[in-house]
Design an enzyme around this catalytic site. Structure first.
Site, short mmCIF file in Angstrom:
data_model
loop_
_atom_site.label_atom_id
_atom_site.label_comp_id
_atom_site.label_asym_id
_atom_site.label_seq_id
_atom_site.Cartn_x
_atom_site.Cartn_y
_atom_site.Cartn_z
N ASP A 97 0.85 -1.03 0.15
CA ASP A 97 0.22 -0.20 -0.01
C ASP A 97 0.77 1.29 0.06
O ASP A 97 1.01 1.98 1.05
CB ASP A 97 -0.97 -0.10 1.28
CG ASP A 97 -2.03 1.12 1.03
OD1 ASP A 97 -2.04 1.85 0.10
OD2 ASP A 97 -2.76 1.05 1.99
N HIS A 205 -8.10 0.95 7.82
CA HIS A 205 -8.23 2.05 7.10
C HIS A 205 -9.52 2.86 7.85
O HIS A 205 -10.46 2.23 8.25
CB HIS A 205 -8.48 2.38 5.75
CG HIS A 205 -7.09 1.94 5.18
ND1 HIS A 205 -7.20 1.55 3.71
CD2 HIS A 205 -5.76 1.78 5.57
CE1 HIS A 205 -5.78 1.27 3.42
NE2 HIS A 205 -5.08 1.58 4.38
N PRO A 378 -1.79 7.46 15.02
CA PRO A 378 -3.19 6.94 15.22
C PRO A 378 -3.12 5.66 16.26
O PRO A 378 -2.31 4.84 16.10
CB PRO A 378 -3.78 6.60 14.00
CG PRO A 378 -2.58 6.46 12.83
CD PRO A 378 -1.57 7.23 13.62
N HIS A 404 4.73 4.82 13.40
CA HIS A 404 3.32 5.07 12.82
C HIS A 404 2.15 4.78 13.21
O HIS A 404 0.91 5.32 12.68
CB HIS A 404 3.72 4.59 11.12
CG HIS A 404 3.12 3.17 11.08
ND1 HIS A 404 3.25 2.03 11.93
CD2 HIS A 404 2.05 2.76 10.49
CE1 HIS A 404 2.53 1.10 11.56
NE2 HIS A 404 1.86 1.56 10.40
N ALA A 406 -0.12 2.26 16.41
CA ALA A 406 -0.04 1.25 17.63
C ALA A 406 0.56 0.06 17.14
O ALA A 406 1.24 -0.57 17.97
CB ALA A 406 -1.40 1.05 18.02
N GLY A 407 0.27 -0.40 15.95
CA GLY A 407 0.85 -1.72 15.50
C GLY A 407 0.00 -2.76 16.24
O GLY A 407 -0.47 -2.84 17.10
#
Lengths: 481, 137
Positions: A97, A205, A378, A404, A406-407
């Protein structure tokens, strides 16, 4: 590998020395707490850090951010830099992506006012913005119009659809990377992309209406336009099927061209020389996909602005809509860095990692140059998101990179099992978070427990010095595919 | 004897397939793909169409990935349900097949966006070939 082979460089910084594995040409370095490291050891993502450290020409170490988790080939949260001249490019270091990323817009709408209209706003967004597995974009574009998006990115949306010219300043790379040759993109990619402009997609998303709950850095928050008690909009999506097809096409091409020369720990790490024909073509196609993603997020934002205007009966300016920042977290960028006192041009791959440039960096928008770059993190749909900012330490330690998000901690299957019998919507409503989605299964896959604690990721990120805290936001409404 | 099963990784899903040869691996991979996308379904007698797919690759892994990429494109872009396939010919590095498709039986349960080469390697498993394919979702 074994825990004993990991060396502590500080409370949140760890090293896997190149002597640990014969194939390693460089060290691996991970930013994270001990518990994050232990879970990365368990899920094999540290092995993926080692695999990247085995690639030729890597500059510095193979890095992983505090939201490290298992990906394919490259771990998610991975950062790797190669010389711009004589180095390699690997699509696996960018991910499928391409330019999946996050955008945050601030408003001057008081939270109480947004809360009063939250049901109407959430339903209107779900109805208007194509989400999920089956919904395609509303915009029937001709091929030439689509090619303009691939060339100009977000600027094309501002020119042809609407929006503020000023917003472009606050998008990484102004929402556009050089792309001039449509011939590098396959017909399949064009076909997949044409119908998906302006759509959110599925999986993790989302669009969130958020409340700015806490400010930690008054100066930076004011500059970013964030005020406590006001509403904000966060959008997380990427280049949709277009980016996936570009990555797929070039992984296939790289394999075919380099089959005899390459012996890899994982075939997903296939690469080409940056200055080879296929390397140059991939970078062009990747830029096109990055432009698609910036255009996509910009278009979704503009649709959201129109929904707010209709429901709250106020104009854009009256509501104080203003883009805070839009950043990529799956991309490779040419950047200047200082190594051993010398300026070097590198191709920095970030997969599930963001730029975190400090105050004074020439690539920052003029308006943020004295405070540093906003870094958007986020959390899961039931927890906070954070705005951090880039630091000098990030430039020194991580090629100006940070976490980037929480994972994931649980697989989707585990999450569904965990959430069995759970009414995810009601559970979140009890926390005053309204969820709008067409997919009950999708919501279960995305339950907050499926993700790492965002607070731990943030504290680790800040503790390691690669970013500092600016603000915390809490979701009021979550719209998911 | 199992022909396929599905599994999860932290962020993605995968399929594990067994077969005597490349053609059988592809056919079983198609069944696994369909189970992930549309759930367990009985094959009803339906009117279907043919889509020829021929591929000459460099390895069985490469053939399987490209076979699944074709199925993915037909499923998510063309919105077809690729029910089954007839293998006309297959070797270690090639396949010649007819894909049978009809309309989606329902909305997909899962969107698969690409097929990866992650740790992809044919292994021997009690005389049959075995492959694990991680799917990007």
């Amino acid at each position: 590998m074994d825990w004993k082979e990991i060396e502590s460089l500080g409370p949140f910084h760890w090293r896997i020395a190149r002597q640990v594995n014969r194939s390693m040409k460089s060290d691996g370095e991970v930013f994270g707490s001990e518990s994050i490291l232990r879970s990365a050891l368990a899920d094999q993502s540290l092995q993926q850090v080692i695999n990247v450290a085995s690639l030729p020409g890597l500059v510095g170490s193979s890095l992983a951010m505090p939201d490290i988790h298992y990906g394919y080939g490259f771990c998610i949260g991975g950062v790797a830099a190669f010389p711009a001249e004589g180095g390699i490019v690997l699509p696996g270091g960018v991910g499928y992506d391409i330019n999946c990323g996050v955008r945050l817009a601030a408003t001057s709408i008081p939270v109480a006012e947004a809360e009063r209209a939250v049901e109407s706003l959430g339903y209107a967004i779900l109805k208007r913005i194509p989400t999920g597995l089956t919904d395609r974009g509303h915009f029937a574009l001709k091929k030439k119009e689509f090619q303009k998006i691939l060339s100009r990115g977000a600027a094309e949306i501002v020119a042809s659809f609407g929006g503020c010219e000023d917003d472009l300043e606050r998008i990484e790379s102004r929402g556009s990377l050089a792309f001039s040759d449509p011939g590098v993109v396959s017909d399949k990619a064009m076909e997949r992309g044409l119908s998906q402009v302006g759509s959110l997609g599925s999986g993790n998303h989302f669009i969130e209406i958020q409340a700015v709950e806490e400010i930690y850095d008054q100066v930076a928050a004011a500059r970013f336009g964030l005020q406590r008690g006001m509403t904000a909009i966060m959008i997380h999506t990427g280049s949709r099927g277009f980016g996936h097809q570009v990555a797929t096409d070039y992984i296939e091409l790289f394999r075919k061209r380099n089959l005899a020369q390459i012996s890899l720990a994982d075939p997903q790490l296939v690469y080409a020389a940056i200055d080879s024909s296929e390397g140059r073509r991939y970078l062009q196609a990747m830029n096109a996909a990055a432009n698609f993603a910036w255009a996509n997020r910009h278009l979704i934002q503009e649709e959201v602005v129109r929904i707010f205007e209709t429901i709250l009966r106020q104009g854009r300016e009256g509501m104080g809509f203003r883009l805070v920042y839009d950043q990529a977290h799956n991309i490779a960028k040419f950047e200047n860095h200082i190594r051993n006192g010398k300026k070097v041009n590198l191709l920095v791959h970030r997969k599930g990692a963001t730029r975190a440039f400090p105050a004074g960096h020439p690539e920052l928008p003029a308006v943020y140059r004295d405070v540093g770059q906003p870094v958007l993190l986020p959390g899961s749909m039931g927890t906070w998101s954070y705005v951090l900012k880039g630091t000098d330490a990030a430039m020194a330690l991580s090629f100006g990179s940070s976490a980037h998000g929480a994972g994931r901690r649980m697989s989707r299957h585990q999450a569904i099992k965990f959430a069995s019998g759970m009414d995810v919507r009601e559970r979140l409503k009890a926390k005053r978070i309204h969820v709008f989605s067409l997919s009950g299964k999708g919501l279960k896959e995305e339950i907050p427990e499926a993700y790492k604690e965002i607070d731990e990721v943030v504290e680790t990120t800040v503790g390691s010095g690669i970013s500092s805290k600016v603000a915390r936001l809490v979701p009021l409404a979550v719209i998911k595919g | 004897m199992k022909n396929f099963e599905t599994f999860s990784t932290t962020a993605d899903v995968g399929i594990r397939v067994w077969g005597m040869d490349c053609g059988e691996l592809c056919r079983n991979a198609l069944a696994a793909f369909n189970e992930l996308v549309f759930g367990k379904r009985k094959k009803a007698k339906l009117t279907f169409h043919f889509h020829p797919f021929e591929y000459m690759g460099d390895s069985t892994e490469n053939v399987l990935v490209n076979f699944l990429l074709e199925v993915l494109f037909l499923t998510f872009e063309k919105r077809h349900w690729v029910l089954d396939c007839k293998i006309n010919q297959s070797g270690d590095r090639s396949i010649d097949t007819q894909l049978f498709y009809t309309d989606w039986p329902s909305d997909p349960l899962l969107e698969i966006k690409s097929i990866t080469y992650h740790n992809l390697l044919v292994r021997d498993d009690n005389g049959r070939k075995k492959l694990e394919v991680v799917l990007d979702i």
